[in-house]
Structure formats: structure tokens, C-alpha cells
Design a protein around this motif. Structure first.
Motif, PDB file in Angstrom:
ATOM      1  N   LYS A   1       9.564   4.341   7.696  1.00 54.39           N
ATOM      2  CA  LYS A   1      10.213   3.461   6.896  1.00 54.39           C
ATOM      3  C   LYS A   1      11.555   3.506   7.249  1.00 54.39           C
ATOM      4  CE  LYS A   1       6.695   4.233   3.388  1.00 54.39           C
ATOM      5  NZ  LYS A   1       6.427   4.725   1.929  1.00 54.39           N
TER       6      LYS A   1
ATOM      7  N   ARG B   1       4.985  -1.785  16.806  1.00 52.98           N
ATOM      8  CA  ARG B   1       4.544  -2.603  15.730  1.00 52.98           C
ATOM      9  C   ARG B   1       4.151  -4.015  16.490  1.00 52.98           C
ATOM     10  NH1 ARG B   1       6.447  -4.112   9.503  1.00 52.98           N
ATOM     11  NH2 ARG B   1       5.216  -5.720   9.468  1.00 52.98           N
TER      12      ARG B   1
ATOM     13  N   ALA C   1      10.017   1.803  17.066  1.00 55.45           N
ATOM     14  CA  ALA C   1       9.060   1.433  16.070  1.00 55.45           C
ATOM     15  C   ALA C   1       8.561   0.066  15.683  1.00 55.45           C
ATOM     16  CB  ALA C   1       9.552   2.341  14.708  1.00 55.45           C
ATOM     17  N   MET C   2       9.711  -0.777  15.839  1.00 51.77           N
ATOM     18  CA  MET C   2       9.486  -2.160  15.916  1.00 51.77           C
ATOM     19  C   MET C   2       8.860  -2.828  16.936  1.00 51.77           C
ATOM     20  SD  MET C   2      10.549  -3.380  12.628  1.00 51.77           S
ATOM     21  CE  MET C   2      10.736  -5.091  13.188  1.00 51.77           C
TER      22      MET C   2
ATOM     23  N   CYS D   1       6.442  -0.141   5.299  1.00 52.39           N
ATOM     24  CA  CYS D   1       6.112   0.491   6.550  1.00 52.39           C
ATOM     25  C   CYS D   1       6.149  -0.063   7.720  1.00 52.39           C
ATOM     26  CB  CYS D   1       4.572   1.305   6.246  1.00 52.39           C
ATOM     27  SG  CYS D   1       4.135   2.430   7.845  1.00 52.39           S
ATOM     28  N   ILE D   2       7.097   0.439   8.736  1.00 47.98           N
ATOM     29  CA  ILE D   2       7.221  -0.418   9.914  1.00 47.98           C
ATOM     30  C   ILE D   2       5.875  -0.095  10.827  1.00 47.98           C
ATOM     31  CG2 ILE D   2       8.477  -0.438  12.158  1.00 47.98           C
ATOM     32  CD1 ILE D   2      10.754   0.385  10.412  1.00 47.98           C
ATOM     33  N   CYS D   3       5.550   1.249  10.849  1.00 47.38           N
ATOM     34  CA  CYS D   3       4.278   1.514  11.679  1.00 47.38           C
ATOM     35  C   CYS D   3       4.062   3.030  11.277  1.00 47.38           C
ATOM     36  CB  CYS D   3       4.417   1.363  13.200  1.00 47.38           C
ATOM     37  SG  CYS D   3       5.697   2.486  13.866  1.00 47.38           S
TER      38      CYS D   3
ATOM     39  N   LYS E   1       1.161  -3.775  18.569  1.00 53.11           N
ATOM     40  CA  LYS E   1      -0.146  -3.516  18.006  1.00 53.11           C
ATOM     41  C   LYS E   1      -0.486  -4.905  17.495  1.00 53.11           C
ATOM     42  CE  LYS E   1       0.184   1.409  17.081  1.00 53.11           C
ATOM     43  NZ  LYS E   1       0.230   2.524  16.122  1.00 53.11           N
ATOM     44  N   GLU E   2       0.486  -5.429  16.813  1.00 52.16           N
ATOM     45  CA  GLU E   2       0.049  -6.843  16.232  1.00 52.16           C
ATOM     46  C   GLU E   2       0.087  -7.992  17.296  1.00 52.16           C
ATOM     47  OE1 GLU E   2       3.008  -7.478  13.224  1.00 52.16           O
ATOM     48  OE2 GLU E   2       2.394  -5.814  11.944  1.00 52.16           O
TER      49      GLU E   2
ATOM     50  N   ARG F   1      13.621  -8.317  12.997  1.00 51.21           N
ATOM     51  CA  ARG F   1      12.380  -9.078  12.513  1.00 51.21           C
ATOM     52  C   ARG F   1      12.671 -10.444  12.561  1.00 51.21           C
ATOM     53  NH1 ARG F   1      11.425  -6.754   8.130  1.00 51.21           N
ATOM     54  NH2 ARG F   1      10.064  -5.437   8.709  1.00 51.21           N
TER      55      ARG F   1
END
Length: 345
Positions: free
Chosen positions: A115, A154, A150-151, A104-106, A157-158, A129
């Protein structure tokens, strides 16, 4: 008669695979010239695949096995997913379907996992990535922008980056900016709408607005990037086929420390004035082979919008090939005529 049996490990898997009114099963039967039927038993349901041709039965079984795996990860198996699986198996790439996995990407604001749905999409996500700069080139509906956003979400968020910057060239495709109502922001908003939509889907409107107010997310026309150095940022340039070579160079050289850039575009939908080169096309040629820069090309199999989008893309590609063929024939005929006239003289 050749037969393969795929055992189901969950009660609703068969219903998902067969689809509404057995539409998915009918597609598989027609594509591989086999028959599918559900067989209930004490050990659970099974799908029985039968046909005259052993190779076709095995191919259909490989397709059903993948859909069985997919059934545990989704509420509905669409006809698009079935078509993709059948095409991959038929082209000898069925084993690659297993590489899609369930990473899952996010999550969207509604908790729905995002995904990669095709092998091409997974390769694109993996490229983002692993590399600092990625150029994603391909037709409409392949998820170029959506997956890049989406990436980016992510990464934010990370805490891999401190902000997300999304930009597009404000090319006037059929309408003049001056004729649109409102101030400058109102005039450029229509060009940036797809980026807003993607962020709304990922974050929700309220969270998105808060991040914009804090300047954590910035969406602006490409011209606004000039003269800046963008550190600790995830930067996305969308619709890059409408950037000039000079604008593309300007954008790529904005990259600062601990930043990542994704450039997306469709070289068949350029809105630049006739005769003007696309910065995306130029960048693909110039940057190919440079370490830490990946160029990913999508094809029509990666289209994840309505199934008609894929057919439309193929129809236009066929039309363009026919126009190119006719132009080449005319050019050859003109050369032959010119040579004949010179010979007569």
C-alpha cells in the motif's frame, strides 16, 4: 489543562500506538508538548491526551486518531509512520492523512499487502493509474521503483497488459563493465539487481523465473530498447537520471498501443560524465503540461526506508545549498572586483 480522549475500538490498538517501551508515545509527547496515558474501562481502552496548549492537544489528538485508524491495517506502527503523521499534522495537512485509505495495490509472494504509505506515494500511484506516462522524480527511499513494479504486477495479473518490461541505463558508476567477471548478461546484472529484488518480492523467485522464460517479464539495459515498438506492455525505466536526452527520447518513443510507461529517477544522483545533461531533467521540462503525461515529485517526507535515510537526504540538501551560496558569493565578489579594476583604469 486541556484534554482529549480517543477511544480504541480494538484490544491491541493502544499497544500498537504506544509502541515498544512506549517509544511512539514518547515521540508524540515530546513533539506536541503533551502527555499520553492509557485508560482502561468497561467500554474498552482509551488514550487520554493532556496539555497546557489547546491547539497542541488537538494536533496530538489528530495524530493519535490517524494512528488508531492505521493500527487496524498493520501489525506494527513504526516510528517512521509516527514521525510522518506528526509532520503532516504540524504542517496543517492532517486531514490529508485520511486520504491514504487502505487500498491494496497487490500482494507480495508472502501475502503481505503493498500500500501507499505516504500521501506523496498515493498521489504517485493514482497518477500511474490515470495516465499513460508518469515521471516519478525524487530522493532515494521514496518507493519510486517498488511502487511502479507493484503497479506493473497488478496490471499483469488483471490482464490489462501482456508483459512487463523493466530497463535501466548501464552507466558505469565507479566501476568499468569490462572489469566485471562473466559474459555480457553477468556484467549488466548488477545494474538491474534492484529490479530483480522488487519482482522477487512481488512474485517469488519461482514464479518470476517462469514468467521470464515465457518472455512475459523482460529486464534489459536501456540500449536494448532501440528500434522496438512495445505494445500491450507496462514499461518501467529506472534510474532515468543516468539516461541522456537522446536515450530518453528513444525510450519514450518506444511506447506502443495499450501500453503504459513509468520513468523513475533522482536528479541529485546523476552518474553521467561531467557536463552531460540528464535526459530525465530535460524530459521534466519538455513534457510538463502535456495531457496524459504526469510528473510527480517526491520529497524527503516520502522516504520510507530507515529514518536515517531521511536525515542523510536533508543533510546533503543543506550541504548542496551551502555550496551554491558560497559559489554565488564568490561569483558576485569576482564581478565586483572586475568592475572596480575597470573603473580604476
Amino acid at each position: 489543562m486541556n484534554r482529549r480522549i480517543i477511544r480504541m475500538n480494538q484490544s491491541d490498538a493502544t499497544a500498537k500506538i504506544f509502541g515498544s517501551f512506549d517509544s511512539n508515545a514518547s515521540m508524540i509527547e515530546s513533539y506536541f508538548s503533551v502527555s499520553l496515558r492509557n485508560r482502561a474501562g468497561e467500554g474498552g481502552d482509551s488514550i487520554v491526551i493532556e496539555g497546557e496548549n489547546e491547539e497542541q492537544v488537538n494536533a496530538a489528538a489528530q495524530c493519535v486518531a490517524y494512528l488508531h485508524e492505521l493500527s487496524s491495517k498493520t501489525d506494527t506502527i513504526t516510528d517512521q509512520a509516527v514521525k510522518y503523521a506528526m509532520d503532516m499534522v504540524a504542517s496543517g495537512e492532517g486531514e490529508a492523512l485520511g486520504k491514504l485509505g487502505d487500498a491494496c495495490i497487490c500482494l507480495t509472494s508472502r501475502g503481505k499487502p503493498i500500500k501507499a504509505k505516504t500521501l506523496g506515494q498515493k498521489q504517485y500511484v493514482d497518477a500511474i493509474r490515470k495516465n499513460t506516462i508518469v515521471l516519478g522524480v525524487g530522493p532515494a527511499g521514496t518507493g519510486k521503483t517498488f511502487l511502479a513494479v507493484a503497479m506493473a504486477v497488478r496490471a499483469l495479473k488483471e490482464k490489462q497488459v501482456n508483459r512487463i518490461i523493466l530497463t535501466r541505463p548501464a552507466i558505469e558508476a565507479g566501476e568499468k563493465l569490462g572489469f566485471l567477471p562473466g559474459d555480457l548478461q553477468s556484467k549488466i546484472d548488477p545494474y538491474l539487481r534492484p529490479l530483480y529484488d522488487a519482482l522477487y518480492e512481488m512474485l517469488g523467485v519461482e514464479s518470476y523465473q517462469k514468467l521470464v522464460e515465457k518472455n512475459v517479464i523482460e529486464i534489459a539495459p536501456l540500449a536494448y530498447m532501440r528500434g522496438r515498438t512495445l505494445d500491450d506492455s507496462f514499461i518501467i525505466l529506472d534510474e532515468a537520471q543516468n539516461a541522456t536526452p537522446e536515450q530518453m527520447k528513444m525510450f519514450l518513443t518506444r511506447l506502443g498501443f495499450n501500453s503504459k510507461a513509468v520513468v523513475t529517477g533522482d536528479l541529485t544522483q546523476t552518474d553521467l560524465p561531467r557536463g552531460q545533461k540528464s535526459g530525465l531533467a530535460t524530459a521534466v521540462k519538455i513534457l510538463s503540461g502535456i495531457d496524459d503525461i504526469a510528473i510527480h515529485t517526491f520529497d524527503d517526507r516520502d522516504v520510507v526506508r530507515h529514518r536515517l535515510v531521511q536525515k542523510i537526504i536533508l543533510a546533503y540538501e543543506k550541504h548542496d545549498r551551502e555550496l551554491a551560496r558560497r559559489a554565488a558569493e564568490r561569483q558576485a565578489a569576482e564581478k565586483q572586483k572586475f568592475r572596480a579594476e575597470r573603473k580604476e583604469k
